[in-house]
Write an enzyme that holds these catalytic residues in place. Structure first.
Site, PDB file in Angstrom:
ATOM      1  N   ASP A 198       4.238  -4.849 -11.179  1.00 50.28           N
ATOM      2  CA  ASP A 198       4.264  -6.243 -11.627  1.00 50.28           C
ATOM      3  C   ASP A 198       4.994  -6.391 -12.960  1.00 50.28           C
ATOM      4  O   ASP A 198       5.858  -7.249 -13.121  1.00 50.28           O
ATOM      5  CB  ASP A 198       2.834  -6.783 -11.771  1.00 50.28           C
ATOM      6  CG  ASP A 198       2.074  -6.728 -10.462  1.00 50.28           C
ATOM      7  OD1 ASP A 198       2.685  -6.390  -9.434  1.00 50.28           O
ATOM      8  OD2 ASP A 198       0.867  -7.027 -10.482  1.00 50.28           O
ATOM      9  N   SER A 202       1.196 -12.496  -9.869  1.00 56.96           N
ATOM     10  CA  SER A 202       1.166 -11.760 -11.120  1.00 56.96           C
ATOM     11  C   SER A 202       1.432 -12.618 -12.353  1.00 56.96           C
ATOM     12  O   SER A 202       2.331 -12.342 -13.152  1.00 56.96           O
ATOM     13  CB  SER A 202       2.125 -10.574 -11.058  1.00 56.96           C
ATOM     14  OG  SER A 202       1.485  -9.499 -11.681  1.00 56.96           O
ATOM     15  N   SER A 203       0.611 -13.623 -12.506  1.00 56.79           N
ATOM     16  CA  SER A 203       0.670 -14.421 -13.736  1.00 56.79           C
ATOM     17  C   SER A 203       0.318 -13.554 -14.936  1.00 56.79           C
ATOM     18  O   SER A 203       0.828 -13.768 -16.036  1.00 56.79           O
ATOM     19  CB  SER A 203      -0.290 -15.614 -13.640  1.00 56.79           C
ATOM     20  OG  SER A 203      -1.631 -15.188 -13.597  1.00 56.79           O
ATOM     21  N   SER A 204      -0.545 -12.557 -14.727  1.00 53.57           N
ATOM     22  CA  SER A 204      -0.944 -11.715 -15.865  1.00 53.57           C
ATOM     23  C   SER A 204       0.233 -10.879 -16.361  1.00 53.57           C
ATOM     24  O   SER A 204       0.431 -10.743 -17.578  1.00 53.57           O
ATOM     25  CB  SER A 204      -2.137 -10.831 -15.505  1.00 53.57           C
ATOM     26  OG  SER A 204      -1.826  -9.950 -14.454  1.00 53.57           O
ATOM     27  N   ALA A 215      -3.239 -15.713  -7.717  1.00 49.87           N
ATOM     28  CA  ALA A 215      -2.740 -15.953  -6.357  1.00 49.87           C
ATOM     29  C   ALA A 215      -1.939 -14.767  -5.833  1.00 49.87           C
ATOM     30  O   ALA A 215      -1.449 -14.783  -4.715  1.00 49.87           O
ATOM     31  CB  ALA A 215      -1.879 -17.213  -6.330  1.00 49.87           C
ATOM     32  N   GLY A 216      -1.771 -13.742  -6.674  1.00 46.57           N
ATOM     33  CA  GLY A 216      -1.014 -12.575  -6.250  1.00 46.57           C
ATOM     34  C   GLY A 216       0.446 -12.615  -6.672  1.00 46.57           C
ATOM     35  O   GLY A 216       1.248 -11.780  -6.254  1.00 46.57           O
ATOM     36  N   HIS A 268       0.838  -1.217   0.000  1.00 48.86           N
ATOM     37  CA  HIS A 268       0.000   0.000   0.000  1.00 48.86           C
ATOM     38  C   HIS A 268       0.870   1.264   0.000  1.00 48.86           C
ATOM     39  O   HIS A 268       0.449   2.324   0.459  1.00 48.86           O
ATOM     40  CB  HIS A 268      -0.972   0.017   1.195  1.00 48.86           C
ATOM     41  CG  HIS A 268      -2.061  -1.008   1.058  1.00 48.86           C
ATOM     42  ND1 HIS A 268      -3.176  -0.797   0.299  1.00 48.86           N
ATOM     43  CD2 HIS A 268      -2.174  -2.267   1.548  1.00 48.86           C
ATOM     44  CE1 HIS A 268      -3.958  -1.877   0.349  1.00 48.86           C
ATOM     45  NE2 HIS A 268      -3.358  -2.783   1.098  1.00 48.86           N
ATOM     46  N   THR A 269       2.093   1.121  -0.452  1.00 47.68           N
ATOM     47  CA  THR A 269       2.986   2.279  -0.537  1.00 47.68           C
ATOM     48  C   THR A 269       2.953   2.914  -1.931  1.00 47.68           C
ATOM     49  O   THR A 269       3.285   4.082  -2.081  1.00 47.68           O
ATOM     50  CB  THR A 269       4.442   1.864  -0.249  1.00 47.68           C
ATOM     51  OG1 THR A 269       4.704   0.665  -0.967  1.00 47.68           O
ATOM     52  CG2 THR A 269       4.688   1.634   1.224  1.00 47.68           C
TER      53      THR A 269
HETATM   54  P1  ADP Z   1      -2.587 -12.711 -11.144  1.00 52.64           P
HETATM   55  O1  ADP Z   1      -2.590 -12.235  -9.729  1.00 52.64           O
HETATM   56  O2  ADP Z   1      -2.078 -14.104 -11.237  1.00 52.64           O
HETATM   57  O3  ADP Z   1      -1.947 -11.763 -12.088  1.00 52.64           O
HETATM   58  P2  ADP Z   1      -4.881 -11.998 -12.693  1.00 52.64           P
HETATM   59  O4  ADP Z   1      -6.325 -12.236 -12.485  1.00 52.64           O
HETATM   60  O5  ADP Z   1      -4.400 -10.609 -12.805  1.00 52.64           O
HETATM   61  O6  ADP Z   1      -4.128 -12.796 -11.545  1.00 52.64           O
HETATM   62  O7  ADP Z   1      -4.416 -12.729 -14.030  1.00 52.64           O
HETATM   63  C1  ADP Z   1      -4.806 -14.045 -14.304  1.00 52.64           C
HETATM   64  C2  ADP Z   1      -5.226 -14.149 -15.759  1.00 52.64           C
HETATM   65  O8  ADP Z   1      -4.052 -14.055 -16.602  1.00 52.64           O
HETATM   66  C3  ADP Z   1      -5.837 -15.497 -16.104  1.00 52.64           C
HETATM   67  O9  ADP Z   1      -7.243 -15.464 -15.889  1.00 52.64           O
HETATM   68  C4  ADP Z   1      -5.507 -15.630 -17.579  1.00 52.64           C
HETATM   69  O10 ADP Z   1      -6.427 -14.931 -18.367  1.00 52.64           O
HETATM   70  C5  ADP Z   1      -4.160 -14.923 -17.702  1.00 52.64           C
HETATM   71  N1  ADP Z   1      -3.059 -15.915 -17.598  1.00 52.64           N
HETATM   72  C6  ADP Z   1      -2.088 -15.954 -16.676  1.00 52.64           C
HETATM   73  N2  ADP Z   1      -1.264 -17.024 -16.852  1.00 52.64           N
HETATM   74  C7  ADP Z   1      -1.753 -17.689 -17.906  1.00 52.64           C
HETATM   75  C8  ADP Z   1      -1.385 -18.895 -18.590  1.00 52.64           C
HETATM   76  N3  ADP Z   1      -0.367 -19.652 -18.175  1.00 52.64           N
HETATM   77  N4  ADP Z   1      -2.108 -19.253 -19.663  1.00 52.64           N
HETATM   78  C9  ADP Z   1      -3.140 -18.513 -20.067  1.00 52.64           C
HETATM   79  N5  ADP Z   1      -3.557 -17.398 -19.468  1.00 52.64           N
HETATM   80  C10 ADP Z   1      -2.893 -16.983 -18.401  1.00 52.64           C
HETATM   81 MG    MG Z   2      -2.551  -9.783 -12.421  1.00 53.52          MG
END
Ligand code: ADP
Ligand code: MG
Length: 384
Positions: free
Chosen positions: A171, A125-127, A122-123, A35-36
């Site tokens: 991220d 940052s897969s996105s 999960a936090g 939160h910074t």
């Molecule tokens: P996070 O905290 O993991 O960033 P988000 O909700 O911001 O969560 O992002 C998750 C979204 O990113 C998924 O719903 C999907 O659309 C996309 N995404 C992330 N990793 C993958 C992957 N390996 N394959 C396809 N889509 C992915």
């Molecule tokens: Mg994300």
């Protein structure tokens, strides 16, 4: 199976032939500094050893074809035009392409296949891992010459304009700038950054996902921002140089105590403390003093829970478990109200902590928490 190049090549071959190149881009953790960002302070992220593996080939057409291995789904969209794919995952890629084009750069048609091992939502940052993999790959394939900071902004703009998530820059920045053995101290106001050594010899970093996400009523995030802005404004009347809470001191906060609510006093106290704690952690990291790092992590958790009030029963329980098992440092990672704790654990205590915490948490909440080991690693890169 992070970055399994043979595997992604095989997947690509089944759909599109032989790839031109392979790329990888990671998720991230943030060691401290919560939160910074909107208070103009610092964050301390690092790229992790989990991410997206991407194979790509230019196809000489005006079509973009992408296969997501994890969703087992192929999507095709045109090089130009406003028709967004319906699949959320594909919208990230669509957004990256459009944001690159908005900046006057030209990409051609391509085929791509990818998979990832950053847990979704999960936090970690897969996105950002996904966005950064594509922006990095396209920048490299087409020789666009976009600097890495602008690449991060392209990822951020994709979240804003094509996904509807109003995120900050951390991220994407961490995914692109990550460096093995280092965290990155990012100044969220000036965007200046500095690599900080991270060599936790004898320790492991592990996240425990509470696997809860509490429905938020009355938008507490906006409410926290407003509280911070209100206190900064009160302080600014006496100290015009205070633009954001990052500029404030505890002494300044005391001066305005009578003019603000107790609640806002507590909120601002957390933020001012957190800015300082992050700097203290950077100092401690410079001396490989992980005991101090851990103590600061606990302080952050306590502040997030008691002063900023963004914790929840499950996260507080995980934090108490960390204390019970002698974990060096533990805190909520992310905005709060669910998600993960990040834990700095001595190797000798790791097994007892993880097995004990999983059993204890499950016994109390009837939810199996997920456990993610992470190692600080390099950012986006070309693999082959
Ligand atoms: P996070 O905290 O993991 O960033 P988000 O909700 O911001 O969560 O992002 C998750 C979204 O990113 C998924 O719903 C999907 O659309 C996309 N995404 C992330 N990793 C993958 C992957 N390996 N394959 C396809 N889509 C992915
Ligand atoms: Mg994300």
């Amino acid at each position: 199976m992070t970055y399994d190049l043979r595997f992604i090549k095989d997947v690509f071959r089944k759909h599109y032939g032989t790839p031109d190149a392979l790329y990888a881009s990671p998720g991230r953790i943030n060691l401290i500094g919560e939160h910074t960002d909107y208070n103009g302070g610092f964050v301390l992220p690092g790229a992790i050893d989990k991410g997206i593996t991407l194979a790509i080939k230019t196809n000489g057409t005006d079509k973009i074809r992408v296969f997501s291995l994890d969703y087992e789904e192929a999507v095709e969209f045109a090089l130009t035009g406003a028709d967004k794919p319906v699949q959320l995952w594909a919208r990230y890629i669509f957004g990256i392409v459009r944001e690159i084009q908005k900046r006057g750069k030209t990409v051609g048609g391509f085929d791509a296949a990818f998979y990832g091992d950053v847990p979704l939502g999960a936090g970690l940052s897969s996105s950002a891992a996904l966005e950064s993999a594509f922006v990095f790959a396209l920048n490299d394939r087409y020789g666009l010459g976009i600097d890495p900071f602008e690449c991060a902004k392209i990822g951020q703009a994709t979240e804003h304009n094509y996904v509807g998530v109003k995120c900050g820059i951390m991220d994407q920045f961490a995914s692109l700038f990550g460096k093995k053995g280092h965290l990155i101290r990012l100044d969220c106001r000036s965007l200046e950054y500095r690599y900080v050594p991270f060599h936790p010899v004898g320790y492991r970093l592990v996240l425990i996902n509470s696997c809860v996400k509490h429905e938020l009523v009355n938008n507490p995030y906006n409410n926290r921002r407003e509280a911070c802005e209100a206190v900064a404004a009160a302080i600014r009347k006496r100290h015009p140089e205070v633009e954001l809470l990052r500029d404030a001191t505890f002494a300044m906060l005391e001066e305005v105590k009578a003019e603000i609510s107790n609640e806002n006093y507590a909120r601002a106290g957390f933020v001012i403390g957190e800015v300082q704690r992050l700097l203290d952690v950077c100092d401690a990291l410079g001396k490989d003093d992980y005991v101090t790092v851990g103590r600061k992590m606990y302080e952050t958790h306590s502040g997030l829970s008691k002063l900023y009030e963004v914790s929840c029963e499950e996260l507080d329980f995980l934090n108490d478990l960390a204390k019970k098992y002698g974990v060096t440092g533990s805190r909520i990672m992310g905005g709060g109200f669910g998600g993960c704790t990040i834990n700095l654990v001595e190797e000798a205590k790791y097994n007892a902590f993880i097995s004990g915490a999983v059993i204890d948490y499950q016994a109390k909440f009837h939810i199996k928490p997920e456990v993610y080991d992470v190692v600080i690693s390099d950012g986006a890169r070309k693999m082959e």
